[in-house]
Scaffold this active site. Structure first.
Site: not given
Ligand SMILES: CCC/C=C/C=C/C(=O)SCCNC(=O)CCNC(=O)[C@H](O)C(C)(C)COP(=O)(O)OP(=O)(O)OC[C@H]1O[C@@H](n2cnc3c(N)ncnc32)[C@H](O)[C@@H]1OP(=O)(O)O
Ligand code: NDP
Length: 336
Positions: A69, A71, A92, A158, A200
């Protein structure tokens, strides 16, 4: 609160505010008026945005993209759909998925289905696959793209923070892959599986330790299944992207924008990647043009990984005049 403590608490808040302000201003300055940043050599490496494969390459093929949905997942869905695939996007937030599905299918004329699924929950994954079977039949292309991440010193994590990231990234990928894999095997149907990790996953990285650990696990899972399930007609490949600006990633990894310039400075191609570029690569790897590709790990990062790794790469900043001096010093050395 006594006056001195009140004053020091106000000072601390002011310091935090000032820190964020300085970072934000430096970001504004770096972005300039175009909103884009890049090094001068970026002109040599313009990103191409149009679909690379011949049109119709995915006709009559079904593709599941988790996290489709937003990125990068959204860009992959748009490209596959443009090339003829019927796509299913799962994550989600159903409202986000539905909006993306409508936008893409109205552009390409091909159906995009939105299915709600939290990949951390194996029962939800199984129900999602039931839904997919009813909508389109089992997919030919599976892209495990969903992820969660944030920068955080490890001593502040945590147990639930650790569990949340590793559940989404490693367990989520495993649940989706195993559920679909078992059903495909039962139906004697081949498929291409692709996992999106990151550079990484190989080196590890401080401040994103749960993500690094989980992505490394995903790579081990995919390499292992490439060896085991070829006999069922399944291919498994991995793309490791470098930085590509998306709201989901950059809001959690570079919330002030202060690190983007440092990233660009160390990328030999002088710029970030674009979603369309990775979508073209994902489409190629998932297509029949890549039917001999399995167990591959493709780094796609403009050269950032090797740039970070080489001991002497910082010597790029030495000027020709400085080299004259350095060379003279080195040549003067006699013996050891
Ligand atoms: C640059 C080159 C390399 C790049 C690599 C990129 C890699 C990637 O993966 S980018 C993708 C990024 N996209 C996302 O993360 C999208 C989805 N993310 C989320 O939905 C949320 O950020 C999360 C992952 C936290 C999940 O959300 P959810 O509602 O399920 O969790 P929470 O209840 O909010 O949090 C769960 C526990 O984590 C603790 N927490 C949340 N944020 C932080 C933070 N910034 N710092 C420290 N801890 C954090 C939160 O407190 C909860 O723990 P607890 O309080 O103990 O219950
Ligand atoms: N952008 C960047 O620079 C880089 C990205 N990546 C990788 O590329 C991929 C895409 O990242 P990017 O597009 O940047 O980030 P986004 O946050 O846009 O994408 C992450 C997606 O994951 C979905 N998601 C998160 N949690 C769940 C869950 N519990 N169940 C189902 N779906 C979930 C989110 O949708 P929803 O919230 O609706 O669940 C969201 O659409 C990831 O694997 C990331 O690790 C790797 C290196 C670099």
């Amino acid at each position: 609160m006594p006056d001195t403590r009140k004053r020091s608490s106000i000072w601390l808040q002011f310091k935090d505010f000032f820190f964020v302000l300085v970072l934000s201003l430096s970001q504004f300055r770096l972005h300039g008026s175009t909103g884009l940043r890049s090094g001068s050599q970026a002109n040599f490496f313009p990103p191409l945005e149009d679909a690379m494969l011949p049109s119709g390459s995915f006709n009559n093929r079904m593709a599941l993209i988790t996290g489709g949905g937003t990125g990068l997942g959204r860009a992959m869905t748009a490209t596959l759909s443009q090339l003829g695939a019927q796509c299913i996007i799962a994550s989600r937030k159903l409202d986000v998925l539905q909006r993306t599905a409508e936008e893409i299918s109205s552009q390409t004329g091909n159906k995009v289905h939105a299915v709600q699924c939290d990949v951390r929950d194996p029962q939800a994954v199984s129900q999602c696959v039931d839904q997919i079977e009813a909508l389109t039949g089992l997919p030919d292309v599976i892209i495990n793209n969903a992820a969660g991440n944030f920068v955080c010193p490890s001593e502040r994590l945590s147990p639930n923070a650790w569990k949340t990231i590793t559940d989404i990234v490693l367990n989520g990928t495993a649940f989706v892959t195993l559920e679909l894999g078992k059903r495909l095997i039962q139906n004697q149907k081949g498929a291409s599986f692709l996992a999106i990790t990151t550079i990484y996953a190989e080196s590890g990285s401080g401040f994103v330790v749960p993500s690094a650990s989980a992505k490394a696990g995903v790579e081990a899972l995919y390499k292992s299944l490439a060896a085991e399930w070829g006999r069922y007609g399944h291919r498994f490949n991995i793309i490791q992207p470098g930085p590509i600006r998306t709201k989901g990633a950059f809001s959690r990894l570079d919330p002030t924008g202060a690190f983007e310039k440092a990233m660009i400075d160390r990328i030999p191609t002088g710029r970030l990647g674009t979603p369309a570029e990775i979508a073209n690569l994902a489409a190629y790897v998932s297509s029949n043009y890549a039917s001999w590709m399995s167990g591959a790990v493709i780094r796609f990062d403009g050269g950032e990984y090797v740039s970070l790794a080489g001991e002497f790469n910082e010597l790029r900043s030495v000027t020709p005049d400085q080299w004259k001096l350095l060379e003279a010093m080195i040549r003067k050395t006699k013996g050891s």
